[in-house]
Design a protein around this motif. Structure first.
Motif, short mmCIF file in Angstrom:
data_model
loop_
_atom_site.label_atom_id
_atom_site.label_comp_id
_atom_site.label_asym_id
_atom_site.label_seq_id
_atom_site.Cartn_x
_atom_site.Cartn_y
_atom_site.Cartn_z
N ASN A 193 -7.08 -3.89 1.02
CA ASN A 193 -8.00 -3.61 2.11
C ASN A 193 -8.72 -4.88 2.55
O ASN A 193 -8.81 -5.19 3.74
N TYR A 197 -2.84 1.15 7.55
CA TYR A 197 -3.19 1.12 6.12
C TYR A 197 -3.62 2.51 5.65
O TYR A 197 -3.17 2.98 4.60
N SER A 225 0.83 -1.20 0.00
CA SER A 225 0.00 0.00 0.00
C SER A 225 0.87 1.26 0.00
O SER A 225 0.59 2.21 -0.73
N MET A 274 -5.80 -1.12 10.40
CA MET A 274 -6.43 -0.30 9.37
C MET A 274 -5.98 1.16 9.47
O MET A 274 -5.93 1.87 8.48
#
Length: 189
Positions: free
Chosen positions: A117, A136, A14, A133
């Motif tokens: 995701n 992320y 990512s 998350m």
């Protein structure tokens, strides 16, 4: 996240994609004007083609028969395809071809980030999901401005196509290094 190889790899992918993959959009208005020799309307159509590609990518992922059990493989293929499409896009001066390539970039963008995701959320324990998350989201939104700044600088100094190509090559090499270090990502479902 650091103790789990696949989660670390997904967050690194990512980061790489956010900094080097999607930063091309920062210099896209100048690219449309100087390389494609088009104006604001053409820029709108290039963005529309990217958006249509993103919708197509979302529909592909929503198709359970296509995505089920193959998410890791799709992520690996997208990690290769997106930079190659971006390289082709950076060298084209043909407007209709740029629309087709922008469509491919939209598909690649959607498949890449949605798959990362999904893989993250399905592999993290409930007690750690918010923190992972958060990492992320930090890589997705927090580091993108650094890539935007760098591609703008390189675009001005080296040329827009060369800057896009350089970023695409960086994205390809760095993502391949992450995937080579963590081959288990390809087997994720």
């Amino acid at each position: 996240a650091a103790s789990h190889n696949e989660i670390s790899a997904l967050i690194l992918l990512s980061l790489v994609f956010s900094v080097f993959g999607i930063s091309y959009s920062t210099i896209l208005p100048a690219f449309v004007e100087k390389t494609l020799h088009q104006g604001a309307t053409a820029y709108g159509w290039v963005n529309a083609a990217t958006g249509l590609g993103a919708v197509t990518g979302a529909l592909l992922l929503a198709n359970h028969r296509i995505s089920h059990g193959r998410r890791g493989k799709m992520l690996v293929m997208t990690n290769i395809a997106f930079p190659l499409i971006l390289i082709a896009f950076s060298f084209t001066s043909i407007y209709p071809l740029s629309l087709l390539l922008a469509y491919g970039l939209g598909i690649g963008f959607m498949v890449q980030f949605t798959t990362i995701n999904t893989l993250l959320q399905t592999r993290v324990e409930d007690s750690f999901r918010g923190r992972v998350m958060g990492l992320y989201t930090l890589t997705f939104f927090g580091f993108a401005p650094f890539g935007n700044l760098l591609i703008g600088f390189l675009g001005e100094k080296l040329g827009l196509g060369i800057a896009m190509t350089f970023f695409a090559v960086c994205s390809l090499i760095l993502s391949r290094l992450v995937l080579m270090k963590t081959p288990g990502v390809q087997k994720l479902y």
